[in-house]
Write a protein that holds these residues in place. Sequence first.
Motif, PDB file in Angstrom:
ATOM      1  N   ASP A 274       0.830  -1.203   0.000  1.00  0.00           N
ATOM      2  CA  ASP A 274       0.000   0.000   0.000  1.00  0.00           C
ATOM      3  C   ASP A 274       0.861   1.248   0.000  1.00  0.00           C
ATOM      4  N   LEU A 275       0.242   2.338  -0.360  1.00  0.00           N
ATOM      5  CA  LEU A 275       1.006   3.573  -0.491  1.00  0.00           C
ATOM      6  C   LEU A 275       0.120   4.766  -0.196  1.00  0.00           C
ATOM      7  N   ARG A 276       0.743   5.782   0.384  1.00  0.00           N
ATOM      8  CA  ARG A 276       0.051   7.058   0.560  1.00  0.00           C
ATOM      9  C   ARG A 276       0.759   8.092  -0.289  1.00  0.00           C
ATOM     10  N   VAL A 277      -0.013   8.853  -1.029  1.00  0.00           N
ATOM     11  CA  VAL A 277       0.581   9.905  -1.857  1.00  0.00           C
ATOM     12  C   VAL A 277       0.004  11.225  -1.368  1.00  0.00           C
ATOM     13  N   ARG A 278       0.875  12.125  -0.939  1.00  0.00           N
ATOM     14  CA  ARG A 278       0.399  13.417  -0.445  1.00  0.00           C
ATOM     15  C   ARG A 278       0.932  14.525  -1.352  1.00  0.00           C
ATOM     16  N   GLY A 279       0.077  15.507  -1.592  1.00  0.00           N
ATOM     17  CA  GLY A 279       0.473  16.607  -2.462  1.00  0.00           C
ATOM     18  C   GLY A 279       0.330  16.218  -3.924  1.00  0.00           C
ATOM     19  N   GLY A 280       0.899  17.034  -4.780  1.00  0.00           N
ATOM     20  CA  GLY A 280       0.862  16.736  -6.212  1.00  0.00           C
ATOM     21  C   GLY A 280      -0.494  16.999  -6.851  1.00  0.00           C
ATOM     22  N   VAL A 281      -1.368  17.743  -6.150  1.00  0.00           N
ATOM     23  CA  VAL A 281      -2.693  18.027  -6.712  1.00  0.00           C
ATOM     24  C   VAL A 281      -2.559  19.138  -7.755  1.00  0.00           C
ATOM     25  N   ARG A 282      -3.058  18.913  -8.973  1.00  0.00           N
ATOM     26  CA  ARG A 282      -2.968  19.915 -10.033  1.00  0.00           C
ATOM     27  C   ARG A 282      -4.381  20.354 -10.421  1.00  0.00           C
ATOM     28  N   ALA A 283      -4.912  21.267  -9.631  1.00  0.00           N
ATOM     29  CA  ALA A 283      -6.294  21.699  -9.835  1.00  0.00           C
ATOM     30  C   ALA A 283      -6.448  22.396 -11.191  1.00  0.00           C
ATOM     31  N   GLY A 284      -5.464  23.231 -11.564  1.00  0.00           N
ATOM     32  CA  GLY A 284      -5.552  23.962 -12.832  1.00  0.00           C
ATOM     33  C   GLY A 284      -5.590  23.012 -14.015  1.00  0.00           C
ATOM     34  N   HIS A 285      -4.730  21.998 -13.970  1.00  0.00           N
ATOM     35  CA  HIS A 285      -4.685  21.011 -15.044  1.00  0.00           C
ATOM     36  C   HIS A 285      -6.010  20.242 -15.107  1.00  0.00           C
ATOM     37  N   ALA A 286      -6.528  19.894 -13.920  1.00  0.00           N
ATOM     38  CA  ALA A 286      -7.802  19.169 -13.870  1.00  0.00           C
ATOM     39  C   ALA A 286      -8.910  20.015 -14.488  1.00  0.00           C
ATOM     40  N   ARG A 287      -8.894  21.331 -14.183  1.00  0.00           N
ATOM     41  CA  ARG A 287      -9.920  22.217 -14.747  1.00  0.00           C
ATOM     42  C   ARG A 287      -9.815  22.253 -16.273  1.00  0.00           C
ATOM     43  N   SER A 288      -8.592  22.365 -16.781  1.00  0.00           N
ATOM     44  CA  SER A 288      -8.477  22.486 -18.235  1.00  0.00           C
ATOM     45  C   SER A 288      -8.874  21.176 -18.919  1.00  0.00           C
TER      46      SER A 288
ATOM     47  N   ARG B 289      -2.452  -3.545  -4.846  1.00  0.00           N
ATOM     48  CA  ARG B 289      -1.965  -2.344  -4.151  1.00  0.00           C
ATOM     49  C   ARG B 289      -3.141  -1.425  -3.923  1.00  0.00           C
ATOM     50  N   TRP B 290      -3.156  -0.832  -2.754  1.00  0.00           N
ATOM     51  CA  TRP B 290      -4.159   0.194  -2.464  1.00  0.00           C
ATOM     52  C   TRP B 290      -3.403   1.498  -2.317  1.00  0.00           C
ATOM     53  N   VAL B 291      -3.837   2.504  -3.016  1.00  0.00           N
ATOM     54  CA  VAL B 291      -3.144   3.783  -2.955  1.00  0.00           C
ATOM     55  C   VAL B 291      -4.114   4.843  -2.448  1.00  0.00           C
ATOM     56  N   ASP B 292      -3.765   5.399  -1.303  1.00  0.00           N
ATOM     57  CA  ASP B 292      -4.564   6.475  -0.721  1.00  0.00           C
ATOM     58  C   ASP B 292      -3.877   7.763  -1.157  1.00  0.00           C
ATOM     59  N   THR B 293      -4.537   8.524  -1.986  1.00  0.00           N
ATOM     60  CA  THR B 293      -3.826   9.649  -2.613  1.00  0.00           C
ATOM     61  C   THR B 293      -4.610  10.953  -2.576  1.00  0.00           C
ATOM     62  N   ASP B 294      -3.872  12.032  -2.516  1.00  0.00           N
ATOM     63  CA  ASP B 294      -4.479  13.335  -2.791  1.00  0.00           C
ATOM     64  C   ASP B 294      -4.764  13.395  -4.283  1.00  0.00           C
ATOM     65  N   ARG B 295      -5.777  14.122  -4.666  1.00  0.00           N
ATOM     66  CA  ARG B 295      -6.085  14.260  -6.097  1.00  0.00           C
ATOM     67  C   ARG B 295      -6.934  15.501  -6.289  1.00  0.00           C
ATOM     68  N   ALA B 296      -6.993  15.954  -7.531  1.00  0.00           N
ATOM     69  CA  ALA B 296      -7.853  17.089  -7.839  1.00  0.00           C
ATOM     70  C   ALA B 296      -9.252  16.573  -8.135  1.00  0.00           C
ATOM     71  N   ARG B 297     -10.235  17.340  -7.660  1.00  0.00           N
ATOM     72  CA  ARG B 297     -11.628  16.973  -7.921  1.00  0.00           C
ATOM     73  C   ARG B 297     -12.289  18.101  -8.699  1.00  0.00           C
TER      74      ARG B 297
END
Length: 351
Positions: free
Chosen positions: A84-98, A272-280
């Motif tokens: 398993d893995l935790r991913v923190r940060g790396g959120v790209r809200a602008g990219h998600a919007r485009s 693998r389970w990945v708990d991650t930050d992400r853009a919504r």
Amino acid sequence: MIPDPLEFVGRALVARGALVEAPMPDGLEAILPDDLARDEGIGDAVVLVARADPTRPGAIACGIGTAMLERHVARAREQCPRGDLRVRGGVRAGHARSLAERFVVRNGKVEIRDVGPSSGIYALATVAWTVEADDRFEGLVDLAFDPVSGALVDPQFVSFVADMGEPDIPVALSPGLVEAAAGMIARRIPARLDAVIAPIAAQIERRAARDHARIVGYYEALAVEAAGARRRLEAAALAARIAQFARERDGKLAELGGRYTLRIAARLATMRWVDTDRARVAVRMVRRKSHRDLDLHLPPGAHQLDRLTCEGCDCSTAAPALCDEHLHVLCEACAPVAQGRLRCPACGALG
Ligand SMILES: [Zn+2]
Ligand SMILES: [Zn+2]
């Protein structure tokens, strides 16, 4: 469903050659092959019970916290490593919007309502498969998805995670999430395997057809030869000879069937389970006078938004159409033409 510990141990023993019966409530009787009994350090005929029971002396407890259960869980983990893995940060809200601005609903409009950081859990499953017939083939297929929505995640995210290195402590999972993920793997893997196995099956079928033709041709030639020599053979003897050829030929063809029958097996190789930050991106999909609100997600490393799940066939789609009745999300196969009124398999299933 969370497996019952006793049942889990019973199944694990069966998988290794034991005979297991359940003649009593909360108990199993098991007969073990010698090497398995030695390996387990128990007798070759044992009673397994859910919890230690003074009225059943000698019975082996298999409940939560018992050595028996822990040993079998550890073994199962070895067979299907979980990292398993935790991913923190790396959120790209602008990219998600485009990306969301370019998101296409084939028969409706998309309004962006909100963009921001959020988090989620992804399931990354690798399934190992083998195909055996006259030859053996093996390989792996990956399936990476959001078990809440079923949305498929961009393979770039899987590469991103693979580069993150060492697995972390296990991600806390609700039983419902595990069950949903298991259901999606079970529903989606067959189609993935079909695609991988089809060319192998075709190749095996060609060899089977060639051998079939060779055997049929060989016995046909024998029959023709025997018939050509009929002046030297009585009619009855000739008939007997030809019947004999037919029997031999059918026997050979039956063997051929066995040799070229595909035996396909698949098992979960890693999970693998990945708990991650992400853009919504919260979007409103508008079709005529109705609308439906949905979230689109972009995890770190991904180049594309997660692909929505088709509610008609459970596959995934990057360019959905919406049905008129309930605004079900439909893929290109379920709604090949987005104009006019759609025939919606999801509404059909609702009756
Ligand atoms: Zn579909
Ligand atoms: Zn519908």
